[in-house]
Design a protein around this motif. Structure first.
Motif, PDB file in Angstrom:
ATOM      1  N   UNK A 145       0.851  -1.190   0.000  1.00 19.61           N
ATOM      2  CA  UNK A 145       0.000   0.000   0.000  1.00 19.61           C
ATOM      3  C   UNK A 145       0.885   1.237   0.000  1.00 19.61           C
ATOM      4  N   UNK A 146       0.343   2.331  -0.443  1.00 19.95           N
ATOM      5  CA  UNK A 146       1.038   3.601  -0.331  1.00 19.95           C
ATOM      6  C   UNK A 146       0.744   4.165   1.058  1.00 19.95           C
ATOM      7  N   UNK A 147       1.705   4.054   1.948  1.00 26.05           N
ATOM      8  CA  UNK A 147       1.503   4.469   3.329  1.00 26.05           C
ATOM      9  C   UNK A 147       1.598   5.983   3.450  1.00 26.05           C
ATOM     10  N   UNK A 148       0.718   6.561   4.286  1.00 27.43           N
ATOM     11  CA  UNK A 148       0.789   7.998   4.540  1.00 27.43           C
ATOM     12  C   UNK A 148       2.059   8.352   5.290  1.00 27.43           C
ATOM     13  N   UNK A 149       2.590   7.390   6.046  1.00 23.46           N
ATOM     14  CA  UNK A 149       3.794   7.609   6.846  1.00 23.46           C
ATOM     15  C   UNK A 149       5.002   7.069   6.086  1.00 23.46           C
ATOM     16  N   UNK A 150       5.942   7.925   5.695  1.00 25.26           N
ATOM     17  CA  UNK A 150       7.112   7.436   4.949  1.00 25.26           C
ATOM     18  C   UNK A 150       7.993   6.506   5.765  1.00 25.26           C
ATOM     19  N   UNK A 151       7.799   6.462   7.075  1.00 22.22           N
ATOM     20  CA  UNK A 151       8.608   5.611   7.935  1.00 22.22           C
ATOM     21  C   UNK A 151       7.898   4.309   8.322  1.00 22.22           C
ATOM     22  N   UNK A 152       6.736   4.034   7.727  1.00 22.70           N
ATOM     23  CA  UNK A 152       6.010   2.800   8.037  1.00 22.70           C
ATOM     24  C   UNK A 152       5.451   2.192   6.758  1.00 22.70           C
ATOM     25  N   UNK A 153       6.228   1.373   6.060  1.00 19.98           N
ATOM     26  CA  UNK A 153       5.691   0.688   4.877  1.00 19.98           C
ATOM     27  C   UNK A 153       4.599  -0.291   5.282  1.00 19.98           C
ATOM     28  N   UNK A 154       3.547  -0.353   4.471  1.00 19.09           N
ATOM     29  CA  UNK A 154       2.382  -1.175   4.783  1.00 19.09           C
ATOM     30  C   UNK A 154       2.051  -2.120   3.643  1.00 19.09           C
ATOM     31  N   UNK A 155       1.504  -3.290   4.002  1.00 15.01           N
ATOM     32  CA  UNK A 155       0.930  -4.227   3.051  1.00 15.01           C
ATOM     33  C   UNK A 155      -0.483  -4.583   3.519  1.00 15.01           C
ATOM     34  N   UNK A 156      -1.359  -4.861   2.551  1.00 13.47           N
ATOM     35  CA  UNK A 156      -2.699  -5.356   2.884  1.00 13.47           C
ATOM     36  C   UNK A 156      -2.747  -6.852   2.594  1.00 13.47           C
ATOM     37  N   UNK A 157      -3.256  -7.619   3.553  1.00 10.02           N
ATOM     38  CA  UNK A 157      -3.330  -9.067   3.401  1.00 10.02           C
ATOM     39  C   UNK A 157      -4.706  -9.464   2.869  1.00 10.02           C
ATOM     40  N   UNK A 158      -4.776 -10.599   2.182  1.00 10.04           N
ATOM     41  CA  UNK A 158      -6.082 -11.038   1.653  1.00 10.04           C
ATOM     42  C   UNK A 158      -7.013 -11.547   2.741  1.00 10.04           C
ATOM     43  N   UNK A 159      -6.469 -11.898   3.901  1.00  7.35           N
ATOM     44  CA  UNK A 159      -7.280 -12.411   5.001  1.00  7.35           C
ATOM     45  C   UNK A 159      -7.423 -11.314   6.054  1.00  7.35           C
ATOM     46  N   UNK A 160      -8.647 -10.868   6.276  1.00  6.64           N
ATOM     47  CA  UNK A 160      -8.896  -9.812   7.252  1.00  6.64           C
ATOM     48  C   UNK A 160      -9.089 -10.437   8.630  1.00  6.64           C
ATOM     49  N   UNK A 161      -8.135 -10.165   9.526  1.00 10.08           N
ATOM     50  CA  UNK A 161      -8.202 -10.724  10.880  1.00 10.08           C
ATOM     51  C   UNK A 161      -8.714  -9.705  11.886  1.00 10.08           C
ATOM     52  N   UNK A 162      -9.410  -8.677  11.411  1.00 10.08           N
ATOM     53  CA  UNK A 162      -9.841  -7.611  12.307  1.00 10.08           C
ATOM     54  C   UNK A 162     -10.906  -8.071  13.294  1.00 10.08           C
ATOM     55  N   UNK A 163     -11.579  -9.188  12.996  1.00 13.39           N
ATOM     56  CA  UNK A 163     -12.597  -9.680  13.913  1.00 13.39           C
ATOM     57  C   UNK A 163     -12.034 -10.383  15.127  1.00 13.39           C
ATOM     58  N   UNK A 164     -10.757 -10.706  15.100  1.00 10.26           N
ATOM     59  CA  UNK A 164     -10.137 -11.375  16.234  1.00 10.26           C
ATOM     60  C   UNK A 164      -9.875 -10.386  17.360  1.00 10.26           C
ATOM     61  N   UNK A 165      -9.926 -10.897  18.582  1.00 11.81           N
ATOM     62  CA  UNK A 165      -9.677 -10.036  19.738  1.00 11.81           C
ATOM     63  C   UNK A 165      -8.234  -9.550  19.706  1.00 11.81           C
ATOM     64  N   UNK A 166      -8.001  -8.248  19.798  1.00 11.25           N
ATOM     65  CA  UNK A 166      -6.624  -7.735  19.764  1.00 11.25           C
ATOM     66  C   UNK A 166      -5.872  -8.104  21.025  1.00 11.25           C
ATOM     67  N   UNK A 167      -4.563  -8.228  20.915  1.00  8.48           N
ATOM     68  CA  UNK A 167      -3.713  -8.497  22.061  1.00  8.48           C
ATOM     69  C   UNK A 167      -3.693  -7.249  22.937  1.00  8.48           C
ATOM     70  N   UNK A 168      -4.128  -7.349  24.200  1.00 11.81           N
ATOM     71  CA  UNK A 168      -4.156  -6.145  25.042  1.00 11.81           C
ATOM     72  C   UNK A 168      -2.776  -5.554  25.289  1.00 11.81           C
ATOM     73  N   UNK A 169      -1.735  -6.406  25.357  1.00 13.07           N
ATOM     74  CA  UNK A 169      -0.388  -5.868  25.566  1.00 13.07           C
ATOM     75  C   UNK A 169       0.050  -5.074  24.349  1.00 13.07           C
ATOM     76  N   UNK A 170      -0.252  -5.590  23.152  1.00 13.30           N
ATOM     77  CA  UNK A 170       0.073  -4.851  21.931  1.00 13.30           C
ATOM     78  C   UNK A 170      -0.655  -3.516  21.901  1.00 13.30           C
ATOM     79  N   UNK A 171      -1.927  -3.516  22.317  1.00 17.32           N
ATOM     80  CA  UNK A 171      -2.687  -2.266  22.346  1.00 17.32           C
ATOM     81  C   UNK A 171      -2.085  -1.282  23.336  1.00 17.32           C
ATOM     82  N   UNK A 172      -1.641  -1.779  24.490  1.00 15.29           N
ATOM     83  CA  UNK A 172      -1.060  -0.883  25.499  1.00 15.29           C
ATOM     84  C   UNK A 172       0.276  -0.330  25.039  1.00 15.29           C
ATOM     85  N   UNK A 173       1.111  -1.154  24.415  1.00 16.76           N
ATOM     86  CA  UNK A 173       2.403  -0.664  23.939  1.00 16.76           C
ATOM     87  C   UNK A 173       2.222   0.354  22.809  1.00 16.76           C
TER      88      UNK A 173
END
Length: 302
Positions: A145-173
């Protein structure tokens, strides 16, 4: 962690800031902007040597008992100390899949020492896929993807895992990184307000600018209290609240900082836009936005 940091916690925070100031100052930041997608492996290993990725792993003696290889033995600290370290990383705009590599330490060989760069699928997005040695999650068929942030290259995956519960530690960090950005844009806004002059006086003498700087301070300190408290309780609802407040402090803080800078804040040479763009990208990670709002709403209903 008490809200008054211990001497060791203050020393840790200062040590991480000193390391990043020495290894990733403004010159290095601008070099990274000019070379998008290239991860500084030497810096990554320096972070590993400093224990950044292994902060929460057991120390050498305890790690052996848990089956950890000696090379992946950790520092033996807790989540509050990791939050302090990630706050400094956010303040410095340190690029790379920091959260994923930190969470992989002890599970992926070399992650703890910075020899292995680990990224992970987050929803339908994955950061730094091409620079990573290991990608956790389904990445087959991922498209850049063309990332808005030049310091964070992004890719989009064909499998959307957004329905899974996020890791709370990852969210806190991530919230801690956003807090670091909020701190930095507040510093930049105040510095500019004190030194930039209009009509023969600093722009900080004007009431409108003073109000913007005051709002920056209030949002930052509110987010700080929430993030630090969530690091102590590790409660998912506390983490959700901290994430919402930190995302707002970073995004709105960067926008207000840009307004304090006026026209020059929009220029490529100023760093303000880099903080805003990174805050936007982080806000899209799992555990933010609607996910946190729904978690808090469910807790209130219960």
């Amino acid at each position: 962690m008490r809200f008054q940091l211990t001497e060791d916690q203050r020393a840790l925070k200062a040590g991480v800031r000193e390391l990043l100031g020495r290894r990733f100052g403004r010159e290095a930041l601008r070099a990274a902007v000019d070379a998008p997608g290239r991860l500084d492996r030497e810096l990554w290993r320096a972070l590993g040597d400093a224990g950044f990725f292994a902060l929460r792993l057991p120390e050498a003696d305890a790690g052996v008992g848990l089956g950890l290889p000696e090379a992946d033995a950790g520092v033996g600290l807790g989540l509050p100390e990791a939050v302090l370290a990630f706050e400094e990383a956010g303040r410095a705009l340190l690029p790379g899949p920091l959260v994923a590599t930190h969470l992989a330490a002890g599970r992926v060989p070399g992650a703890a020492t910075g020899e292995t760069v680990v990224t992970a699928v987050d929803g339908e997005l994955v950061e730094w896929l091409e620079a990573a040695d290991v990608a956790l999650g389904e990445v087959a068929g991922a498209v850049p993807l063309r990332s808005v942030d030049p310091l964070t290259p992004l890719h989009r995956t064909p499998v959307d895992a957004s329905g899974r519960a996020p890791d709370p530690v990852a969210a806190l960090l991530t919230a801690a990184e956003q807090l670091g950005t909020a701190v930095r844009v507040q510093e930049l806004a105040v510095q500019h307000a004190r030194t930039r002059e209009q009509f023969g006086q600093p722009v900080g003498a004007f009431q409108a600018v003073q109000h913007l700087c005051a709002d920056l301070l209030v949002r930052t300190e509110t987010a700080r209290v929430a993030v630090y408290a969530a690091a102590v309780t590790a409660d998912p609802a506390d983490i959700a609240a901290a994430r919402l407040l930190a995302d707002e402090a970073a995004v709105r803080g960067a926008r207000d900082c840009l307004q304090v800078h006026g026209g020059m804040g929009f220029t490529w040479e100023a760093d303000v836009h880099l903080h805003l763009k990174r805050a936007w990208v982080r806000a899209r990670r799992g555990g933010g936005g609607t996910e946190s709002e729904e978690l808090l709403a469910a807790r209130l209903v219960a």
